[in-house]
Design an enzyme around this catalytic site. Structure first.
Site, PDB file in Angstrom:
ATOM      1  N   LEU A  46       0.821  -1.212   0.000  1.00 17.91           N
ATOM      2  CA  LEU A  46       0.000   0.000   0.000  1.00 17.91           C
ATOM      3  C   LEU A  46       0.853   1.259   0.000  1.00 17.91           C
ATOM      4  CD1 LEU A  46      -2.839  -1.019   2.507  1.00 17.91           C
ATOM      5  CD2 LEU A  46      -2.888  -1.078   0.010  1.00 17.91           C
ATOM      6  N   CYS A  47       1.930   1.225  -0.773  1.00 18.74           N
ATOM      7  CA  CYS A  47       2.803   2.398  -0.865  1.00 18.74           C
ATOM      8  C   CYS A  47       3.171   2.660  -2.332  1.00 18.74           C
ATOM      9  CB  CYS A  47       4.050   2.237  -0.003  1.00 18.74           C
ATOM     10  SG  CYS A  47       4.907   0.669  -0.184  1.00 18.74           S
TER      11      CYS A  47
END
Length: 295
Positions: free
Chosen positions: A90-91
């Protein structure tokens, strides 16, 4: 066409997702400042370490007795790639960009007839490289149970690299990490550690102004042997700190985009819901009026 109930459930689901992404964005922003300060503070130390090593290496007249960490083994047949990534996703493209750079180098080296070995530091690096380069992974390190990676973890990775080098398992080692530049910009970087690639003094760097003469005790080779090992740990630690800052910056940017996309989706779903509800109400009114006229 989805029913009104399905649309209401979808809107509620997207709103819940937006709350999560917004919270993750705020957490990443809070962590980013500290991580950026630490990464920025570590850069001068690593750069000064390179300068001292370059000074010492320049004073050695003969390379015959020099440390293999400086001059290498005399060949580059076996290459170790140390791919350092994050433990979580999630980056955005943070993890995949590092893995992409390492994958490209691995393919290039194998095409040149070199033997490639891979050490992954971070769970996401192993996950990214497992499908096409999984057979080349000889060592995996992850710090999922560690809240904040410190110098001890970098020292453990460095000790393993030195142990493998002394056992003759590779000739050249390169680490891969992401250098933090800004919240929206992280640069995947490859840095060769063994043999040490030290900076060269520029001809117009003003070196003539620095007339200080240093006497080293014990001899330069003895000090250099110790500092080269220390430099490996230092550069790995710097890479981990750069990664920490880059990860939070990438996550902050990715969660901001996700929050805005969720808002746009909610607006579109709300318009669709209102139009469908209006059409249903109009249909019911027409049926009531038609029934009244029939009487």
């Amino acid at each position: 066409m989805a029913s009104l109930k399905d649309l209401r459930n979808r809107i509620a689901s997207v709103k819940a997702t937006r709350k999560i992404t917004k919270a993750m964005q705020m957490v990443a922003a809070a962590k980013l400042r500290r991580a950026q300060e630490v990464a920025t503070a570590a850069r001068p130390y690593a750069e000064r370490m390179d300068a001292v090593l370059a000074n010492l290496a320049g004073k050695i007249t003969s390379r015959d007795g020099a440390s293999p960490l400086l001059v290498g083994t005399g060949k580059d047949d076996t290459q170790l790639l140390v791919v350092m990534t994050a433990e979580r996703g999630l980056c955005g493209g943070f993890n995949s960009n590092i893995a992409k750079l390492a994958r490209a180098d691995a393919v290039r080296l194998r095409a040149a007839g070199k033997t490639v070995k891979i050490m992954t530091v971070g769970r996401k690096g192993a996950d990214n490289l497992r499908r096409d380069l999984g057979k080349l992974i000889v060592e995996r390190r992850d710090f999922r149970s560690i809240r904040q990676v410190g110098f001890a973890e970098a020292e453990g990775v460095a000790n393993k690299i030195l142990e493998m080098f002394e056992a003759g398992e590779f000739d050249v080692v390169t680490i891969y990490f992401s250098e933090f530049q800004s919240v929206i910009s992280q640069k995947p970087t490859a840095l060769q550690l063994i043999p040490a690639r030290l900076p060269e003094a520029a001809p117009d760097s003003g070196a003539a102004k620095n007339t200080a003469v240093y006497d080293y005790e014990p001899e330069e080779q003895v000090i250099l042997g110790q500092l080269l090992k220390r430099n490996i740990t230092t550069q790995i630690f710097r890479g981990l700190l750069e990664n920490a800052a880059s990860e939070q910056g990438a996550r902050m940017s990715a969660m901001d985009n996700a929050t805005r996309n969720a808002g746009e989706m909610i607006d579109k779903l709300t318009i669709t819901y209102n139009r469908q509800r209006q059409a249903q109400i109009t249909k019911e009114l027409i049926e009531i009026i038609s029934g009244a006229e029939a009487l």
